[in-house]
Scaffold this active site. Structure first.
Site, mmCIF file in Angstrom:
data_model
loop_
_atom_site.group_PDB
_atom_site.id
_atom_site.type_symbol
_atom_site.label_atom_id
_atom_site.label_comp_id
_atom_site.label_asym_id
_atom_site.label_seq_id
_atom_site.Cartn_x
_atom_site.Cartn_y
_atom_site.Cartn_z
ATOM 1 N N ILE A 133 0.850 -1.185 0.000
ATOM 2 C CA ILE A 133 0.000 0.000 0.000
ATOM 3 C C ILE A 133 0.887 1.237 0.000
ATOM 4 O O ILE A 133 2.056 1.179 0.387
ATOM 5 C CB ILE A 133 -0.965 0.015 1.213
ATOM 6 C CG1 ILE A 133 -0.201 -0.133 2.532
ATOM 7 C CG2 ILE A 133 -1.995 -1.088 1.091
ATOM 8 C CD1 ILE A 133 -1.116 -0.103 3.759
ATOM 9 N N ASP A 134 0.333 2.335 -0.451
ATOM 10 C CA ASP A 134 1.112 3.561 -0.616
ATOM 11 C C ASP A 134 1.668 4.065 0.713
ATOM 12 O O ASP A 134 1.111 3.809 1.782
ATOM 13 C CB ASP A 134 0.244 4.650 -1.245
ATOM 14 C CG ASP A 134 -0.229 4.275 -2.635
ATOM 15 O OD1 ASP A 134 0.561 3.681 -3.390
ATOM 16 O OD2 ASP A 134 -1.402 4.581 -2.958
ATOM 17 N N ARG A 135 2.757 4.812 0.622
ATOM 18 C CA ARG A 135 3.435 5.318 1.822
ATOM 19 C C ARG A 135 2.487 6.107 2.727
ATOM 20 O O ARG A 135 2.481 5.921 3.942
ATOM 21 C CB ARG A 135 4.621 6.196 1.401
ATOM 22 C CG ARG A 135 5.318 6.916 2.564
ATOM 23 C CD ARG A 135 6.453 7.791 2.071
ATOM 24 N NE ARG A 135 6.978 8.623 3.149
ATOM 25 C CZ ARG A 135 6.512 9.820 3.467
ATOM 26 N NH1 ARG A 135 5.479 10.330 2.778
ATOM 27 N NH2 ARG A 135 7.032 10.517 4.460
#
Length: 304
Positions: free
Chosen positions: A133-135
């Site tokens: 998942i994105d930062r």
């Protein structure tokens, strides 16, 4: 449970396999779903001796499967929240603004924290994230603990037999309770870090379920049956409702980070083939949707 085998993970990380019926080494590898890449470094030990000829029937009913232990493993001893763990895998709750894995400049990342957690019990292998998942997003990340079963977990993501659900806060008021977005997605050739909806892109499907509306924003549950990069973000923005605080496809409103959370994951275990379902509550960052809406009431006149 596999019909012909019983598998136990030893404290050393090696697998002890009991055979209920005769089979060859090659058949055992296939039965466990071990990839060809991992099979190249796998040792099958029978009575303590390596099995060289994988095509011959194994004489002993109990064998050991052994993988080489990596010389270096990245550790970070910052806190990590583990919400599920067994002998095959682990699910961690990633906070926002933390990378899942090292980008060459971030030694403190979720993978390194999980490695440190497992090192406390002497686990010898480095974990590998199955989903990412994105930062700036938060939520559930599944890790494979034993490298022999990485292929098992990866295939579930590739074939979309694993289930993933997300909470997202969108800009604007979503009118319909259920929305299916089927826009194809591909890489933006003009901006390398972005994806874009275009006709020649890969088929992509996102289902949005409206949960609540507050002010000018909508809380949705998002389910994806394909796994394109930035899929929910791209689809939501293309539909006219960008995820709140999306720096690529929308606008930043505050410092809470991207209001997107991986909240539920469903997958099958190797060997046992048991279905595991892990779900966590809504992220506290979604504060405006964690309290009930105000109900209009009559004003009271206070006399002094």
């Amino acid at each position: 449970m596999k019909k012909n085998i019983q598998v136990t993970t030893l404290p050393s990380g090696e697998l002890q396999v009991r055979l209920d019926s005769p089979m060859t080494g090659a058949e055992l590898v296939e039965e466990l779903g071990i990839s060809r890449e991992k099979d190249k470094t796998l040792e099958i030990l029978e009575n303590g001796q390596p099995v060289i000829n994988r095509g011959r029937p194994l004489e002993s009913r109990t064998v050991i499967l052994k993988q080489p232990v990596p010389e270096e493993i990245q550790y970070s001893f910052e806190p990590v929240r583990v919400v599920y763990e067994d002998e095959w895998c682990l699910v961690a709750d990633k906070p926002s603004f933390l990378l899942v894995h090292d980008d060459g400049q971030s030694p403190d990342n979720l993978t390194a924290r999980v490695n440190a957690h497992l090192s406390e019990t002497g686990w010898p292998y480095a974990v590998q994230a199955v989903n990412r998942i994105d930062r700036e997003a938060s939520g559930l990340v599944l890790f494979c603990k034993n490298p022999l079963f990485q292929n098992w977990f990866d295939r579930q993501m590739e074939e979309r037999t694993a289930g993933k659900e997300y909470y997202a806060v969108l800009e604007g008021l979503l009118e319909r309770r259920h929305v299916d977005l089927n826009n194809p997605i591909g890489r933006n050739r003009h901006e390398a870090d972005k994806m874009i909806v275009y006709a020649q892109g890969k088929p992509s499907h996102t289902h949005l379920e409206r949960i609540a509306r507050r002010g000018t924003r909508t809380l949705v549950k998002a389910k994806i049956t394909t796994g394109r990069k930035h899929q929910i973000r791209v689809h939501a923005a293309h539909h006219g409702h960008a995820v709140v605080n999306d720096p690529l496809y929308g606008e930043k409103s505050d410092d809470r980070g991207l209001l997107l959370q991986s909240s539920k994951i469903v997958f099958r275990q190797p060997v046992t083939e048991q279905t595991i379902e892990v779900e966590i509550p809504m992220d506290p960052r979604f504060r405006e949707f964690r309290r009930p809406p105000r109900k209009p009431g009559k004003s009271k006149l206070h006399r002094h």
